[in-house]
Design a protein around this motif. Structure first.
Motif, PDB file in Angstrom:
ATOM      1  N   VAL A  26       0.845  -1.193   0.000  1.00 33.33           N
ATOM      2  CA  VAL A  26       0.000   0.000   0.000  1.00 33.33           C
ATOM      3  C   VAL A  26       0.882   1.246   0.000  1.00 33.33           C
ATOM      4  O   VAL A  26       1.874   1.314   0.718  1.00 33.33           O
ATOM      5  CB  VAL A  26      -0.938  -0.013   1.231  1.00 33.33           C
ATOM      6  CG1 VAL A  26      -1.640   1.320   1.399  1.00 33.33           C
ATOM      7  CG2 VAL A  26      -1.954  -1.136   1.103  1.00 33.33           C
ATOM      8  N   CYS A  27       0.530   2.212  -0.837  1.00 29.83           N
ATOM      9  CA  CYS A  27       1.266   3.478  -0.859  1.00 29.83           C
ATOM     10  C   CYS A  27       0.883   4.257   0.399  1.00 29.83           C
ATOM     11  O   CYS A  27      -0.303   4.469   0.650  1.00 29.83           O
ATOM     12  CB  CYS A  27       0.906   4.264  -2.110  1.00 29.83           C
ATOM     13  SG  CYS A  27       1.487   5.963  -2.072  1.00 29.83           S
ATOM     14  N   CYS A  30      -1.336   7.771  -0.602  1.00 30.54           N
ATOM     15  CA  CYS A  30      -2.721   7.750  -1.110  1.00 30.54           C
ATOM     16  C   CYS A  30      -3.496   6.530  -0.627  1.00 30.54           C
ATOM     17  O   CYS A  30      -4.704   6.435  -0.853  1.00 30.54           O
ATOM     18  CB  CYS A  30      -2.723   7.810  -2.633  1.00 30.54           C
ATOM     19  SG  CYS A  30      -1.987   6.358  -3.392  1.00 30.54           S
ATOM     20  N   LEU A  31      -2.805   5.584   0.010  1.00 29.97           N
ATOM     21  CA  LEU A  31      -3.406   4.362   0.548  1.00 29.97           C
ATOM     22  C   LEU A  31      -3.991   3.435  -0.519  1.00 29.97           C
ATOM     23  O   LEU A  31      -4.729   2.503  -0.202  1.00 29.97           O
ATOM     24  CB  LEU A  31      -4.464   4.680   1.622  1.00 29.97           C
ATOM     25  CG  LEU A  31      -3.971   5.554   2.772  1.00 29.97           C
ATOM     26  CD1 LEU A  31      -5.088   5.804   3.781  1.00 29.97           C
ATOM     27  CD2 LEU A  31      -2.768   4.933   3.496  1.00 29.97           C
ATOM     28  N   ASN A  32      -3.643   3.671  -1.783  1.00 29.38           N
ATOM     29  CA  ASN A  32      -3.993   2.714  -2.841  1.00 29.38           C
ATOM     30  C   ASN A  32      -2.856   1.711  -2.969  1.00 29.38           C
ATOM     31  O   ASN A  32      -1.763   1.940  -2.458  1.00 29.38           O
ATOM     32  CB  ASN A  32      -4.184   3.438  -4.180  1.00 29.38           C
ATOM     33  CG  ASN A  32      -5.435   4.289  -4.173  1.00 29.38           C
ATOM     34  OD1 ASN A  32      -6.474   3.866  -3.683  1.00 29.38           O
ATOM     35  ND2 ASN A  32      -5.318   5.496  -4.688  1.00 29.38           N
ATOM     36  N   TYR A  33      -3.102   0.613  -3.689  1.00 35.15           N
ATOM     37  CA  TYR A  33      -2.031  -0.360  -3.898  1.00 35.15           C
ATOM     38  C   TYR A  33      -0.942   0.247  -4.771  1.00 35.15           C
ATOM     39  O   TYR A  33      -1.224   0.984  -5.713  1.00 35.15           O
ATOM     40  CB  TYR A  33      -2.569  -1.643  -4.540  1.00 35.15           C
ATOM     41  CG  TYR A  33      -3.403  -2.460  -3.581  1.00 35.15           C
ATOM     42  CD1 TYR A  33      -2.820  -2.968  -2.417  1.00 35.15           C
ATOM     43  CD2 TYR A  33      -4.746  -2.708  -3.827  1.00 35.15           C
ATOM     44  CE1 TYR A  33      -3.578  -3.703  -1.516  1.00 35.15           C
ATOM     45  CE2 TYR A  33      -5.509  -3.436  -2.925  1.00 35.15           C
ATOM     46  CZ  TYR A  33      -4.918  -3.933  -1.768  1.00 35.15           C
ATOM     47  OH  TYR A  33      -5.668  -4.642  -0.878  1.00 35.15           O
ATOM     48  N   THR A  46       8.734   2.992  -0.023  1.00 32.66           N
ATOM     49  CA  THR A  46       8.176   2.891  -1.383  1.00 32.66           C
ATOM     50  C   THR A  46       6.881   3.688  -1.550  1.00 32.66           C
ATOM     51  O   THR A  46       6.074   3.788  -0.622  1.00 32.66           O
ATOM     52  CB  THR A  46       7.904   1.406  -1.715  1.00 32.66           C
ATOM     53  OG1 THR A  46       7.289   0.790  -0.582  1.00 32.66           O
ATOM     54  CG2 THR A  46       9.186   0.683  -2.043  1.00 32.66           C
ATOM     55  N   TYR A  47       6.704   4.217  -2.756  1.00 32.06           N
ATOM     56  CA  TYR A  47       5.540   5.060  -3.085  1.00 32.06           C
ATOM     57  C   TYR A  47       5.050   4.762  -4.484  1.00 32.06           C
ATOM     58  O   TYR A  47       5.816   4.302  -5.334  1.00 32.06           O
ATOM     59  CB  TYR A  47       5.926   6.554  -3.011  1.00 32.06           C
ATOM     60  CG  TYR A  47       6.377   6.944  -1.635  1.00 32.06           C
ATOM     61  CD1 TYR A  47       5.455   7.299  -0.660  1.00 32.06           C
ATOM     62  CD2 TYR A  47       7.725   6.894  -1.299  1.00 32.06           C
ATOM     63  CE1 TYR A  47       5.866   7.615   0.623  1.00 32.06           C
ATOM     64  CE2 TYR A  47       8.145   7.201  -0.016  1.00 32.06           C
ATOM     65  CZ  TYR A  47       7.208   7.562   0.934  1.00 32.06           C
ATOM     66  OH  TYR A  47       7.615   7.854   2.207  1.00 32.06           O
ATOM     67  N   CYS A  48       3.788   5.061  -4.717  1.00 28.60           N
ATOM     68  CA  CYS A  48       3.283   4.924  -6.083  1.00 28.60           C
ATOM     69  C   CYS A  48       3.817   6.096  -6.918  1.00 28.60           C
ATOM     70  O   CYS A  48       4.194   7.134  -6.377  1.00 28.60           O
ATOM     71  CB  CYS A  48       1.754   4.842  -6.112  1.00 28.60           C
ATOM     72  SG  CYS A  48       0.915   6.413  -5.960  1.00 28.60           S
ATOM     73  N   GLU A  49       3.828   5.909  -8.198  1.00 24.58           N
ATOM     74  CA  GLU A  49       4.407   6.887  -9.124  1.00 24.58           C
ATOM     75  C   GLU A  49       3.748   8.268  -8.997  1.00 24.58           C
ATOM     76  O   GLU A  49       4.430   9.289  -8.924  1.00 24.58           O
ATOM     77  CB  GLU A  49       4.272   6.331 -10.547  1.00 24.58           C
ATOM     78  CG  GLU A  49       4.586   7.299 -11.667  1.00 24.58           C
ATOM     79  CD  GLU A  49       6.072   7.390 -11.987  1.00 24.58           C
ATOM     80  OE1 GLU A  49       6.898   7.035 -11.138  1.00 24.58           O
ATOM     81  OE2 GLU A  49       6.388   7.838 -13.093  1.00 24.58           O
ATOM     82  N   ASP A  50       2.419   8.292  -8.936  1.00 25.14           N
ATOM     83  CA  ASP A  50       1.693   9.568  -8.882  1.00 25.14           C
ATOM     84  C   ASP A  50       2.076  10.369  -7.639  1.00 25.14           C
ATOM     85  O   ASP A  50       2.337  11.558  -7.711  1.00 25.14           O
ATOM     86  CB  ASP A  50       0.174   9.336  -8.882  1.00 25.14           C
ATOM     87  CG  ASP A  50      -0.330   8.955 -10.264  1.00 25.14           C
ATOM     88  OD1 ASP A  50       0.483   9.020 -11.225  1.00 25.14           O
ATOM     89  OD2 ASP A  50      -1.507   8.590 -10.388  1.00 25.14           O
ATOM     90  N   LEU A  73       8.993  -5.778  -5.156  1.00 26.90           N
ATOM     91  CA  LEU A  73       7.567  -5.470  -4.979  1.00 26.90           C
ATOM     92  C   LEU A  73       6.843  -5.460  -6.327  1.00 26.90           C
ATOM     93  O   LEU A  73       5.697  -5.880  -6.418  1.00 26.90           O
ATOM     94  CB  LEU A  73       7.401  -4.112  -4.279  1.00 26.90           C
ATOM     95  CG  LEU A  73       7.668  -4.078  -2.780  1.00 26.90           C
ATOM     96  CD1 LEU A  73       7.302  -2.719  -2.200  1.00 26.90           C
ATOM     97  CD2 LEU A  73       6.891  -5.172  -2.041  1.00 26.90           C
ATOM     98  N   GLU A  74       7.527  -5.012  -7.370  1.00 28.95           N
ATOM     99  CA  GLU A  74       6.892  -4.996  -8.693  1.00 28.95           C
ATOM    100  C   GLU A  74       6.576  -6.412  -9.180  1.00 28.95           C
ATOM    101  O   GLU A  74       5.512  -6.666  -9.728  1.00 28.95           O
ATOM    102  CB  GLU A  74       7.784  -4.276  -9.715  1.00 28.95           C
ATOM    103  CG  GLU A  74       7.815  -2.787  -9.473  1.00 28.95           C
ATOM    104  CD  GLU A  74       8.585  -2.029 -10.549  1.00 28.95           C
ATOM    105  OE1 GLU A  74       8.900  -2.608 -11.610  1.00 28.95           O
ATOM    106  OE2 GLU A  74       8.868  -0.836 -10.328  1.00 28.95           O
ATOM    107  N   ARG A  75       7.516  -7.342  -8.942  1.00 30.34           N
ATOM    108  CA  ARG A  75       7.272  -8.736  -9.357  1.00 30.34           C
ATOM    109  C   ARG A  75       6.149  -9.343  -8.535  1.00 30.34           C
ATOM    110  O   ARG A  75       5.293 -10.054  -9.048  1.00 30.34           O
ATOM    111  CB  ARG A  75       8.546  -9.570  -9.240  1.00 30.34           C
ATOM    112  CG  ARG A  75       9.539  -9.296 -10.361  1.00 30.34           C
ATOM    113  CD  ARG A  75      10.509 -10.462 -10.521  1.00 30.34           C
ATOM    114  NE  ARG A  75      11.302 -10.670  -9.313  1.00 30.34           N
ATOM    115  CZ  ARG A  75      12.455 -10.051  -9.069  1.00 30.34           C
ATOM    116  NH1 ARG A  75      12.940  -9.194  -9.933  1.00 30.34           N
ATOM    117  NH2 ARG A  75      13.115 -10.284  -7.959  1.00 30.34           N
ATOM    118  N   LEU A  76       6.150  -9.000  -7.259  1.00 29.75           N
ATOM    119  CA  LEU A  76       5.106  -9.493  -6.367  1.00 29.75           C
ATOM    120  C   LEU A  76       3.733  -8.975  -6.841  1.00 29.75           C
ATOM    121  O   LEU A  76       2.766  -9.724  -6.920  1.00 29.75           O
ATOM    122  CB  LEU A  76       5.401  -8.998  -4.952  1.00 29.75           C
ATOM    123  CG  LEU A  76       4.541  -9.532  -3.828  1.00 29.75           C
ATOM    124  CD1 LEU A  76       4.744 -11.031  -3.699  1.00 29.75           C
ATOM    125  CD2 LEU A  76       4.933  -8.857  -2.520  1.00 29.75           C
TER     126      LEU A  76
END
Ligand SMILES: [Zn+2]
Ligand SMILES: [Zn+2]
Ligand SMILES: [Zn+2]
Ligand SMILES: [Zn+2]
Length: 270
Positions: A26-27, A30-33, A46-50, A73-76
């Protein structure tokens, strides 16, 4: 005897609880995946791109941002199946990592604000599947269903600061065409933006043709890519629009001071 029975026991595997794993994906902003590219700070948060783009430093440890990605994490992420993030709105789609992002980008249940809200302060909000209907009903003079249109910008020569927003609903995609006349700065900015991000990026260009007065003769013609508007804001994003000198465009106006131009949206792939 005893020794052999011990040997036949299988060593237990590490125990995996999927919801524990999902918590780590979870980011924190923003609390999204999180989804690829998963960016990280110099320490490894780690953070989401946005969200990462909007940050100046890591909010958790103040360390600087880096270009490094978290490939683990990306592969996961790509191994897990996710519900569409518009599940609460009524979407039942489940899909693996990359595919769910692609789906969400165009999900009919995604919530949208009216893309023409800057024209008349329209307060409409709703599901994407209702957007077309709303625009047809409430903005029928500002939405077009043909990929090529000719427009007249009335009183182009009168010195006021104006913005124009027009929608194209073509090729199963929504485009917003924006023209911003800033007489004070002596500039006119123009852009055609894609309303969806992943599915159609790089697949469309537009051709802007300025006419000589109200004739069919071309004064000039430019082609440029249709770009996604990252924050859905009404302002023009830097480096993402065409810029013209206001005085140059004035030369092409008809006798009544109106500017005639056409916009054509062209798919780049067959
Ligand atoms: Zn985020
Ligand atoms: Zn950090
Ligand atoms: Zn969905
Ligand atoms: Zn509206």
């Amino acid at each position: 005897m005893e020794t052999s029975s011990i040997l036949s026991l299988k060593k237990p595997e590490p125990n995996l609880n999927v919801s524990d794993v999902l918590c780590e994906l979870v980011c924190p902003v923003c609390l999204n995946y999180l989804y690829p590219p998963i960016k990280q700070c110099a320490t490894g948060h780690t953070y989401c791109e946005d969200c990462f783009q909007k940050l100046t430093r890591c909010p958790e440890c103040r360390a600087p941002k880096t270009e490094a990605r978290s490939f683990v994490l990306e592969r996961l992420y790509n191994k897990l199946t996710f519900p569409c993030k518009f599940y609460d709105e009524g979407c039942q789609v489940l899909a693996k990592g990359v595919n769910i992002k692609y789906h969400e980008d165009g999900c009919e249940y995604s919530m949208k604000r009216c893309p023409l809200r800057f024209n008349n302060n329209c307060k409409w909000q709703g599901k994407k599947l209702e957007l077309d209907l709303h625009c047809k009903k409430d903005h029928s003079t500002n939405i077009y269903f043909e990929s090529s249109q000719t427009f007249k910008c009335k009183d182009f020569c009168s010195n006021v600061h104006r913005k124009y927003y027009i929608l194209f609903s073509v090729f199963e995609e929504m485009f917003r065409c924006s023209m911003d006349i800033n007489e004070e700065k002596g500039l006119v900015r123009f852009g055609v933006y894609l309303m969806s991000k992943i599915r159609s990026l790089g697949k469309f260009v537009y051709q802007l043709t300025i006419k000589k007065g109200d004739t069919e003769l071309e004064a000039m013609s430019v082609k440029a890519p249709c770009i996604h508007l990252t924050d859905d804001a009404h302002r023009f994003e830097k480096d993402k629009y065409l810029i013209f000198k206001y005085n140059m465009l004035k030369e092409f106006c008809g006798e009544a001071g109106d500017l005639y131009y056409s916009v054509k949206i062209i798919p780049t792939a067959p």
